[in-house]
Motif scaffolding. Structure first.
Motif, mmCIF file in Angstrom:
data_model
loop_
_atom_site.group_PDB
_atom_site.id
_atom_site.type_symbol
_atom_site.label_atom_id
_atom_site.label_comp_id
_atom_site.label_asym_id
_atom_site.label_seq_id
_atom_site.Cartn_x
_atom_site.Cartn_y
_atom_site.Cartn_z
ATOM 1 N N SER A 18 0.809 -1.207 0.000
ATOM 2 C CA SER A 18 0.000 0.000 0.000
ATOM 3 C C SER A 18 0.846 1.262 0.000
ATOM 4 C CB SER A 18 -0.948 0.006 1.204
ATOM 5 O OG SER A 18 -0.223 -0.071 2.418
ATOM 6 N N GLU A 19 2.033 1.210 0.620
ATOM 7 C CA GLU A 19 2.868 2.409 0.665
ATOM 8 C C GLU A 19 3.473 2.757 -0.692
ATOM 9 O OE1 GLU A 19 5.212 -0.973 2.744
ATOM 10 O OE2 GLU A 19 3.168 -0.201 2.660
ATOM 11 N N SER A 20 3.394 1.829 -1.656
ATOM 12 C CA SER A 20 3.929 2.107 -2.990
ATOM 13 C C SER A 20 2.855 2.637 -3.940
ATOM 14 C CB SER A 20 4.547 0.840 -3.582
ATOM 15 O OG SER A 20 3.541 -0.115 -3.900
ATOM 16 N N LEU A 21 1.607 2.746 -3.467
ATOM 17 C CA LEU A 21 0.518 3.220 -4.310
ATOM 18 C C LEU A 21 0.585 4.725 -4.527
ATOM 19 C CD1 LEU A 21 -2.755 1.458 -3.094
ATOM 20 C CD2 LEU A 21 -1.647 1.223 -5.317
ATOM 21 N N SER A 22 0.161 5.164 -5.724
ATOM 22 C CA SER A 22 0.020 6.591 -5.968
ATOM 23 C C SER A 22 -1.277 7.115 -5.361
ATOM 24 C CB SER A 22 0.035 6.872 -7.466
ATOM 25 O OG SER A 22 1.301 6.606 -8.017
ATOM 26 N N GLY A 23 -2.300 6.256 -5.269
ATOM 27 C CA GLY A 23 -3.558 6.681 -4.689
ATOM 28 C C GLY A 23 -4.679 5.712 -5.026
ATOM 29 N N ILE A 24 -5.868 6.049 -4.563
ATOM 30 C CA ILE A 24 -7.073 5.263 -4.821
ATOM 31 C C ILE A 24 -8.120 6.190 -5.422
ATOM 32 C CG2 ILE A 24 -8.966 3.934 -3.799
ATOM 33 C CD1 ILE A 24 -7.015 3.085 -1.574
ATOM 34 N N GLY A 25 -8.696 5.785 -6.542
ATOM 35 C CA GLY A 25 -9.768 6.541 -7.169
ATOM 36 C C GLY A 25 -11.047 5.724 -7.153
ATOM 37 N N ILE A 26 -12.161 6.360 -6.866
ATOM 38 C CA ILE A 26 -13.453 5.675 -6.770
ATOM 39 C C ILE A 26 -14.449 6.331 -7.710
ATOM 40 C CG2 ILE A 26 -15.324 4.928 -5.247
ATOM 41 C CD1 ILE A 26 -13.343 5.699 -2.894
ATOM 42 N N GLY A 27 -15.065 5.542 -8.565
ATOM 43 C CA GLY A 27 -16.210 5.977 -9.344
ATOM 44 C C GLY A 27 -17.423 5.262 -8.787
ATOM 45 N N LEU B 252 -10.862 4.918 3.749
ATOM 46 C CA LEU B 252 -9.873 4.304 2.856
ATOM 47 C C LEU B 252 -8.534 5.038 2.933
ATOM 48 C CD1 LEU B 252 -11.931 3.412 -0.353
ATOM 49 C CD2 LEU B 252 -11.200 1.902 1.501
ATOM 50 N N ARG B 253 -8.599 6.356 3.055
ATOM 51 C CA ARG B 253 -7.358 7.129 3.183
ATOM 52 C C ARG B 253 -6.632 6.763 4.484
ATOM 53 N NH1 ARG B 253 -9.248 12.302 2.658
ATOM 54 N NH2 ARG B 253 -9.554 12.440 4.906
ATOM 55 N N GLU B 254 -7.388 6.589 5.556
ATOM 56 C CA GLU B 254 -6.774 6.253 6.837
ATOM 57 C C GLU B 254 -6.193 4.842 6.844
ATOM 58 O OE1 GLU B 254 -9.941 6.967 9.560
ATOM 59 O OE2 GLU B 254 -9.553 9.142 9.684
ATOM 60 N N ARG B 255 -6.883 3.913 6.161
ATOM 61 C CA ARG B 255 -6.399 2.528 6.160
ATOM 62 C C ARG B 255 -5.165 2.341 5.279
ATOM 63 N NH1 ARG B 255 -11.588 2.084 7.663
ATOM 64 N NH2 ARG B 255 -12.322 0.251 8.802
ATOM 65 N N PHE B 256 -5.146 3.013 4.120
ATOM 66 C CA PHE B 256 -4.051 2.773 3.171
ATOM 67 C C PHE B 256 -3.045 3.923 3.111
ATOM 68 C CE2 PHE B 256 -7.520 0.025 1.809
ATOM 69 C CZ PHE B 256 -6.855 -1.185 1.671
ATOM 70 N N ARG B 257 -3.339 5.007 3.780
ATOM 71 C CA ARG B 257 -2.411 6.142 3.898
ATOM 72 C C ARG B 257 -1.948 6.651 2.532
ATOM 73 N NH1 ARG B 257 -1.309 6.975 9.098
ATOM 74 N NH2 ARG B 257 -1.661 5.262 10.577
ATOM 75 N N VAL B 258 -2.911 6.789 1.630
ATOM 76 C CA VAL B 258 -2.659 7.356 0.306
ATOM 77 C C VAL B 258 -3.795 8.318 -0.026
ATOM 78 C CG1 VAL B 258 -1.390 5.331 -0.555
ATOM 79 C CG2 VAL B 258 -3.887 5.467 -0.878
ATOM 80 N N PRO B 259 -3.590 9.232 -0.982
ATOM 81 C CA PRO B 259 -4.693 10.107 -1.398
ATOM 82 C C PRO B 259 -5.834 9.278 -1.989
ATOM 83 C CG PRO B 259 -2.587 10.941 -2.192
ATOM 84 C CD PRO B 259 -2.323 9.564 -1.673
ATOM 85 N N VAL B 260 -7.071 9.662 -1.668
ATOM 86 C CA VAL B 260 -8.262 8.976 -2.171
ATOM 87 C C VAL B 260 -9.222 10.032 -2.727
ATOM 88 C CG1 VAL B 260 -10.207 7.462 -1.610
ATOM 89 C CG2 VAL B 260 -8.015 7.168 -0.419
ATOM 90 N N CYS B 261 -9.779 9.757 -3.897
ATOM 91 C CA CYS B 261 -10.756 10.686 -4.478
ATOM 92 C C CYS B 261 -12.010 9.925 -4.892
ATOM 93 C CB CYS B 261 -10.166 11.441 -5.664
ATOM 94 S SG CYS B 261 -9.650 10.418 -7.060
ATOM 95 N N LEU B 262 -13.127 10.637 -4.893
ATOM 96 C CA LEU B 262 -14.431 10.067 -5.230
ATOM 97 C C LEU B 262 -15.069 10.883 -6.338
ATOM 98 C CD1 LEU B 262 -16.979 8.252 -4.568
ATOM 99 C CD2 LEU B 262 -17.629 10.061 -2.946
ATOM 100 N N GLU B 263 -15.602 10.194 -7.351
ATOM 101 C CA GLU B 263 -16.339 10.842 -8.431
ATOM 102 C C GLU B 263 -17.537 9.978 -8.807
ATOM 103 O OE1 GLU B 263 -15.887 13.752 -9.583
ATOM 104 O OE2 GLU B 263 -13.786 14.287 -9.244
ATOM 105 N N ASN B 264 -18.461 10.561 -9.523
ATOM 106 C CA ASN B 264 -19.561 9.794 -10.104
ATOM 107 C C ASN B 264 -18.997 8.738 -11.054
ATOM 108 O OD1 ASN B 264 -21.540 9.491 -12.565
ATOM 109 N ND2 ASN B 264 -22.806 10.112 -10.834
#
Length: 306
Positions: free
Chosen positions: A64-73, A103-115
């Motif tokens: 998880s520390e190597s992730l750039s982030g998580i995106g959610i649609g 999700l940001r707290e669990r994986f410690r990466v930026p997380v964004c949400l979109e439709n």
């Protein structure tokens, strides 16, 4: 950005949630899916989503520390600024659910949400049928009717930065009642849910069974109603946004693309006040992975801003 960088893209629908580890070039390195079953309650679904993300990371040989982030649609309405979901209709039990913070707290990466339609549009714009199209309208005909608009490759946003609900364009005043409170919305006529409900009323199992019975006059009428609704909505979309390209995606549109595209093109051809010859109606290229690829792309963009 490193060529080996990866992000997690998540596509949450009313029936299924898909996720994938995707690199900056749009290549999928690992994927998973599960039944959303939102009525289990958001906390239970969140636990499963976290576990699936961990499994995908393991498959992709990532930590998880190597992730750039998580995106959610996610099937909307959603609030990207607050990271919350507001959809009691196709995601019952999730209204007001806050998904970004945990999700940001669990994986410690930026997380964004979109439709989810916005995410699919971003995927198609960068890596699919929407390349070099400006403006771009993306329509998803599936469980619901989703729509997104990109201008200069960026998501068009309304008041409070929220997503316009194109599926609720009114297409006939005497149509069926829609959960939004109006009658004759596009979604209430052309979505998989609407087609299935109309089919069940005359003895068909689901929307697939309706499409599989072209010789049945009642089934044909249901399908024609969906096609006519989509053509009428296309007239509104073209005159409102005058897009370079309309990309049709989602399970129903991709399976029956010619049926819907021919009717939409015929409607556009009748226009007299716009440069209609510049408007294209094309089939989505990324298929069911448009959402996860687009969500991952948004995660990469978000990580640069965070």
């Amino acid at each position: 950005m490193s060529a080996s960088a990866q992000a997690i893209g998540i596509d949450i629908g009313g029936t299924k949630t898909a996720l994938a580890a995707v690199d900056a070039a749009g290549r999928v390195h690992a994927r998973a899916s599960f039944g959303t079953q939102s009525t289990r309650g958001f906390p239970t679904c969140l636990v499963e989503l976290v576990e699936r993300i961990r499994n995908v990371l393991k498959q992709a040989n990532r930590k998880s520390e190597s992730l750039s982030g998580i995106g959610i649609g996610c099937a909307g309405p959603v609030n990207p600024q607050r990271g919350t979901i507001h959809n009691p209709y196709t995601l019952p039990g999730w209204d007001g659910a806050e998904i970004v913070t945990p999700l940001r707290e669990r994986f410690r990466v930026p997380v964004c949400l979109e439709n989810d339609a916005d995410a699919a549009a971003v995927g198609e714009f960068h890596l699919g049928a929407g390349r070099a199209a400006d403006p771009l309208v993306m329509i998803t005909l599936g469980t619901g009717v989703g729509g997104a608009v990109l201008v200069d490759g960026k998501i068009y946003r309304g008041v409070n930065g929220e997503h316009p609900e194109l599926g609720h364009i009114p297409v006939t005043p005497d149509g069926p009642e829609c959960y939004c409170g109006r009658r004759g919305c596009w979604e209430s006529l052309a979505s998989g849910t609407a087609i299935a409900a109309a089919g069940e009323a005359i003895g068909f199992k689901d929307s697939c069974a309706v499409f599989a019975a072209p010789r049945d006059a009642k089934a044909r009428a249901i399908i024609q109603r969906a096609v006519d609704a989509t053509a009428t909505a296309a007239w509104t979309l073209v005159h409102t946004f005058l897009p370079h390209r309309i990309v049709l995606g989602g399970g129903i549109a991709e399976e029956h693309f010619d049926l819907f595209a021919v009717a939409m093109r015929r409607q556009v051809s009748l226009a007299t006040q716009i440069p209609k010859d510049r408007v294209e109606v094309v089939k989505a290229e990324l298929g069911h992975e448009a959402g996860v690829i687009g969500a991952a792309r948004l995660a990469f963009q978000n990580s640069k801003l965070t």
